[in-house]
Scaffold this motif. Structure first.
Motif, PDB file in Angstrom:
ATOM      1  N   ILE A   1       7.115 -52.978   8.147  1.00 28.31           N
ATOM      2  CA  ILE A   1       7.562 -53.600   9.461  1.00 28.31           C
ATOM      3  C   ILE A   1       8.939 -52.794  10.308  1.00 28.31           C
ATOM      4  CG2 ILE A   1       9.241 -55.101   8.557  1.00 28.31           C
ATOM      5  CD1 ILE A   1       7.039 -55.906  11.147  1.00 28.31           C
ATOM      6  N   TYR A   2       9.663 -52.192   9.367  1.00 30.46           N
ATOM      7  CA  TYR A   2      10.700 -51.500  10.202  1.00 30.46           C
ATOM      8  C   TYR A   2      10.163 -50.297  10.546  1.00 30.46           C
ATOM      9  CZ  TYR A   2      10.916 -49.222   5.327  1.00 30.46           C
ATOM     10  OH  TYR A   2      10.167 -48.689   4.187  1.00 30.46           O
ATOM     11  N   ASP A   3       9.220 -49.555  10.380  1.00 29.55           N
ATOM     12  CA  ASP A   3       8.575 -48.612  11.065  1.00 29.55           C
ATOM     13  C   ASP A   3       8.291 -48.788  12.384  1.00 29.55           C
ATOM     14  OD1 ASP A   3       8.887 -47.126   8.555  1.00 29.55           O
ATOM     15  OD2 ASP A   3       6.478 -47.646   8.083  1.00 29.55           O
ATOM     16  N   VAL A   4       7.987 -50.028  12.799  1.00 32.68           N
ATOM     17  CA  VAL A   4       7.914 -50.241  14.349  1.00 32.68           C
ATOM     18  C   VAL A   4       8.914 -49.842  15.217  1.00 32.68           C
ATOM     19  CG1 VAL A   4       7.235 -52.247  15.910  1.00 32.68           C
ATOM     20  CG2 VAL A   4       6.168 -52.225  13.586  1.00 32.68           C
ATOM     21  N   VAL A   5      10.145 -50.004  14.443  1.00 32.96           N
ATOM     22  CA  VAL A   5      11.411 -49.389  15.367  1.00 32.96           C
ATOM     23  C   VAL A   5      11.229 -48.113  16.046  1.00 32.96           C
ATOM     24  CG1 VAL A   5      13.820 -48.915  14.877  1.00 32.96           C
ATOM     25  CG2 VAL A   5      12.793 -50.714  13.807  1.00 32.96           C
ATOM     26  N   LEU A   6      10.139 -47.439  15.532  1.00 27.42           N
ATOM     27  CA  LEU A   6      10.101 -46.143  16.159  1.00 27.42           C
ATOM     28  C   LEU A   6       9.522 -46.087  17.672  1.00 27.42           C
ATOM     29  CD1 LEU A   6       8.258 -43.967  13.254  1.00 27.42           C
ATOM     30  CD2 LEU A   6      10.691 -43.570  14.624  1.00 27.42           C
ATOM     31  N   ILE A   7       8.796 -47.382  17.831  1.00 25.01           N
ATOM     32  CA  ILE A   7       8.382 -47.471  19.286  1.00 25.01           C
ATOM     33  C   ILE A   7       9.362 -47.575  20.271  1.00 25.01           C
ATOM     34  CG2 ILE A   7       6.869 -49.207  20.692  1.00 25.01           C
ATOM     35  CD1 ILE A   7       5.363 -49.736  18.395  1.00 25.01           C
ATOM     36  N   PRO A   8      10.523 -48.451  20.131  1.00 23.44           N
ATOM     37  CA  PRO A   8      11.485 -48.155  21.211  1.00 23.44           C
ATOM     38  C   PRO A   8      12.035 -47.009  21.228  1.00 23.44           C
ATOM     39  CG  PRO A   8      11.826 -50.243  19.673  1.00 23.44           C
ATOM     40  CD  PRO A   8      10.711 -49.597  19.237  1.00 23.44           C
ATOM     41  N   LEU A   9      12.324 -46.321  20.082  1.00 25.00           N
ATOM     42  CA  LEU A   9      12.863 -45.062  19.914  1.00 25.00           C
ATOM     43  C   LEU A   9      11.883 -44.090  20.947  1.00 25.00           C
ATOM     44  CD1 LEU A   9      14.726 -43.093  18.933  1.00 25.00           C
ATOM     45  CD2 LEU A   9      13.495 -42.691  17.171  1.00 25.00           C
ATOM     46  N   ILE A  10      10.711 -44.239  20.855  1.00 23.08           N
ATOM     47  CA  ILE A  10       9.660 -43.367  21.524  1.00 23.08           C
ATOM     48  C   ILE A  10      10.058 -43.716  23.124  1.00 23.08           C
ATOM     49  CG2 ILE A  10       7.422 -42.816  22.218  1.00 23.08           C
ATOM     50  CD1 ILE A  10       6.659 -43.343  19.087  1.00 23.08           C
ATOM     51  N   ILE A  11      10.110 -44.906  23.199  1.00 16.46           N
ATOM     52  CA  ILE A  11      10.336 -45.195  24.702  1.00 16.46           C
ATOM     53  C   ILE A  11      11.560 -44.568  25.409  1.00 16.46           C
ATOM     54  CG2 ILE A  11      10.806 -47.180  26.406  1.00 16.46           C
ATOM     55  CD1 ILE A  11       8.959 -49.050  24.395  1.00 16.46           C
ATOM     56  N   GLY A  12      12.633 -44.670  24.533  1.00 13.23           N
ATOM     57  CA  GLY A  12      13.986 -44.097  24.921  1.00 13.23           C
ATOM     58  C   GLY A  12      13.986 -43.013  25.234  1.00 13.23           C
ATOM     59  N   MET A  13      13.132 -42.105  24.270  1.00 10.15           N
ATOM     60  CA  MET A  13      13.204 -40.569  24.653  1.00 10.15           C
ATOM     61  C   MET A  13      12.189 -40.313  25.763  1.00 10.15           C
ATOM     62  SD  MET A  13      12.792 -39.129  20.668  1.00 10.15           S
ATOM     63  CE  MET A  13      11.103 -39.680  20.347  1.00 10.15           C
ATOM     64  N   VAL A  14      11.268 -41.016  26.025  1.00 11.51           N
ATOM     65  CA  VAL A  14      10.472 -40.638  27.238  1.00 11.51           C
ATOM     66  C   VAL A  14      11.442 -41.007  28.567  1.00 11.51           C
ATOM     67  CG1 VAL A  14       8.375 -41.522  28.539  1.00 11.51           C
ATOM     68  CG2 VAL A  14       8.230 -41.224  26.208  1.00 11.51           C
ATOM     69  N   GLN A  15      12.198 -41.964  28.548  1.00  9.29           N
ATOM     70  CA  GLN A  15      13.019 -42.433  29.559  1.00  9.29           C
ATOM     71  C   GLN A  15      14.054 -41.309  29.621  1.00  9.29           C
ATOM     72  OE1 GLN A  15      13.031 -44.813  31.767  1.00  9.29           O
ATOM     73  NE2 GLN A  15      11.432 -45.547  31.149  1.00  9.29           N
ATOM     74  N   LEU A  16      14.406 -40.799  28.734  1.00  6.51           N
ATOM     75  CA  LEU A  16      15.524 -39.405  28.820  1.00  6.51           C
ATOM     76  C   LEU A  16      14.632 -38.474  29.559  1.00  6.51           C
ATOM     77  CD1 LEU A  16      17.494 -39.602  25.643  1.00  6.51           C
ATOM     78  CD2 LEU A  16      18.250 -39.863  27.704  1.00  6.51           C
ATOM     79  N   LEU A  17      13.529 -37.828  29.236  1.00  4.61           N
ATOM     80  CA  LEU A  17      12.775 -36.844  29.747  1.00  4.61           C
ATOM     81  C   LEU A  17      12.553 -37.330  31.302  1.00  4.61           C
ATOM     82  CD1 LEU A  17      10.250 -35.933  26.741  1.00  4.61           C
ATOM     83  CD2 LEU A  17      12.277 -34.650  27.663  1.00  4.61           C
ATOM     84  N   LYS A  18      12.231 -38.573  31.481  1.00  2.88           N
ATOM     85  CA  LYS A  18      12.047 -38.938  32.912  1.00  2.88           C
ATOM     86  C   LYS A  18      13.181 -38.752  33.686  1.00  2.88           C
ATOM     87  CE  LYS A  18      10.611 -43.125  35.509  1.00  2.88           C
ATOM     88  NZ  LYS A  18      10.549 -44.555  35.361  1.00  2.88           N
ATOM     89  N   LEU A  19      14.479 -39.106  33.114  1.00  9.33           N
ATOM     90  CA  LEU A  19      15.640 -38.797  33.881  1.00  9.33           C
ATOM     91  C   LEU A  19      16.012 -37.538  34.147  1.00  9.33           C
ATOM     92  CD1 LEU A  19      18.224 -41.352  32.202  1.00  9.33           C
ATOM     93  CD2 LEU A  19      17.252 -41.637  34.536  1.00  9.33           C
ATOM     94  N   TYR A  20      15.589 -36.515  33.228  1.00 11.54           N
ATOM     95  CA  TYR A  20      15.610 -34.998  33.402  1.00 11.54           C
ATOM     96  C   TYR A  20      14.520 -34.350  34.166  1.00 11.54           C
ATOM     97  CZ  TYR A  20      19.452 -35.220  30.165  1.00 11.54           C
ATOM     98  OH  TYR A  20      20.781 -35.278  29.462  1.00 11.54           O
ATOM     99  N   GLY A  21      13.774 -35.212  34.900  1.00  8.49           N
ATOM    100  CA  GLY A  21      12.650 -34.460  35.736  1.00  8.49           C
ATOM    101  C   GLY A  21      11.354 -34.331  35.512  1.00  8.49           C
ATOM    102  N   MET A  22      10.969 -34.652  34.212  1.00  5.38           N
ATOM    103  CA  MET A  22       9.812 -34.442  33.967  1.00  5.38           C
ATOM    104  C   MET A  22       8.628 -35.251  34.607  1.00  5.38           C
ATOM    105  SD  MET A  22       7.879 -34.967  30.111  1.00  5.38           S
ATOM    106  CE  MET A  22       8.162 -33.377  29.626  1.00  5.38           C
ATOM    107  N   PRO A  23       7.671 -34.873  35.090  1.00  3.21           N
ATOM    108  CA  PRO A  23       6.592 -35.375  36.111  1.00  3.21           C
ATOM    109  C   PRO A  23       6.158 -36.724  35.314  1.00  3.21           C
ATOM    110  CG  PRO A  23       6.137 -33.065  35.756  1.00  3.21           C
ATOM    111  CD  PRO A  23       7.365 -33.298  34.766  1.00  3.21           C
ATOM    112  N   LYS A  24       6.104 -37.877  36.141  1.00  2.00           N
ATOM    113  CA  LYS A  24       5.720 -39.126  35.359  1.00  2.00           C
ATOM    114  C   LYS A  24       4.077 -39.190  34.975  1.00  2.00           C
ATOM    115  CE  LYS A  24       8.659 -42.048  38.418  1.00  2.00           C
ATOM    116  NZ  LYS A  24       8.827 -42.978  39.508  1.00  2.00           N
ATOM    117  N   ARG A  25       3.500 -38.345  35.516  1.00  4.21           N
ATOM    118  CA  ARG A  25       2.056 -38.340  35.107  1.00  4.21           C
ATOM    119  C   ARG A  25       2.075 -37.738  33.581  1.00  4.21           C
ATOM    120  NH1 ARG A  25      -0.127 -33.058  35.653  1.00  4.21           N
ATOM    121  NH2 ARG A  25       1.200 -31.880  36.746  1.00  4.21           N
ATOM    122  N   LEU A  26       2.874 -36.917  33.070  1.00  5.30           N
ATOM    123  CA  LEU A  26       2.961 -36.505  31.617  1.00  5.30           C
ATOM    124  C   LEU A  26       3.896 -37.128  30.652  1.00  5.30           C
ATOM    125  CD1 LEU A  26       4.065 -32.724  32.482  1.00  5.30           C
ATOM    126  CD2 LEU A  26       1.536 -33.762  31.953  1.00  5.30           C
TER     127      LEU A  26
END
Length: 79
Positions: free
Chosen positions: A3-28
């Motif tokens: 169950i604690y491995d599910v913690v990776l999902i919010p971590l992935i969301i956070g990393m994707v948000q950081l890439l979005k803030l740095y200008g990565m195209p939304k379609r990627l």
């Protein structure tokens, strides 16, 4: 998968948000979420079983990208 491995999902969301803030195209961003999920699944969740790690990683990446887009739709509809 524990169950604690599910913690990776919010971590992935956070990393994707950081890439979005740095200008990565939304379609990627969904593709990046899948890559992060597969890497996390293989390295962290099932390091000795590549097939299981890939499957769990795909599940986490799809959950992260779906959770983001689903939450975004809810926020837009309420405003």
């Amino acid at each position: 998968m524990e169950i604690y491995d599910v913690v990776l999902i919010p971590l992935i969301i956070g990393m994707v948000q950081l890439l979005k803030l740095y200008g990565m195209p939304k379609r990627l961003l969904p593709i990046v979420a899948l890559v992060f999920g597969v890497v996390g699944g293989i390295i962290y969740v099932y390091p000795h079983d590549i097939k299981a790690g890939t499957l769990v990683g795909l599940m986490m990446g799809l959950s992260a990208s779906g959770l983001y887009s689903g939450g975004k739709a809810v926020v837009k509809s309420e405003v």
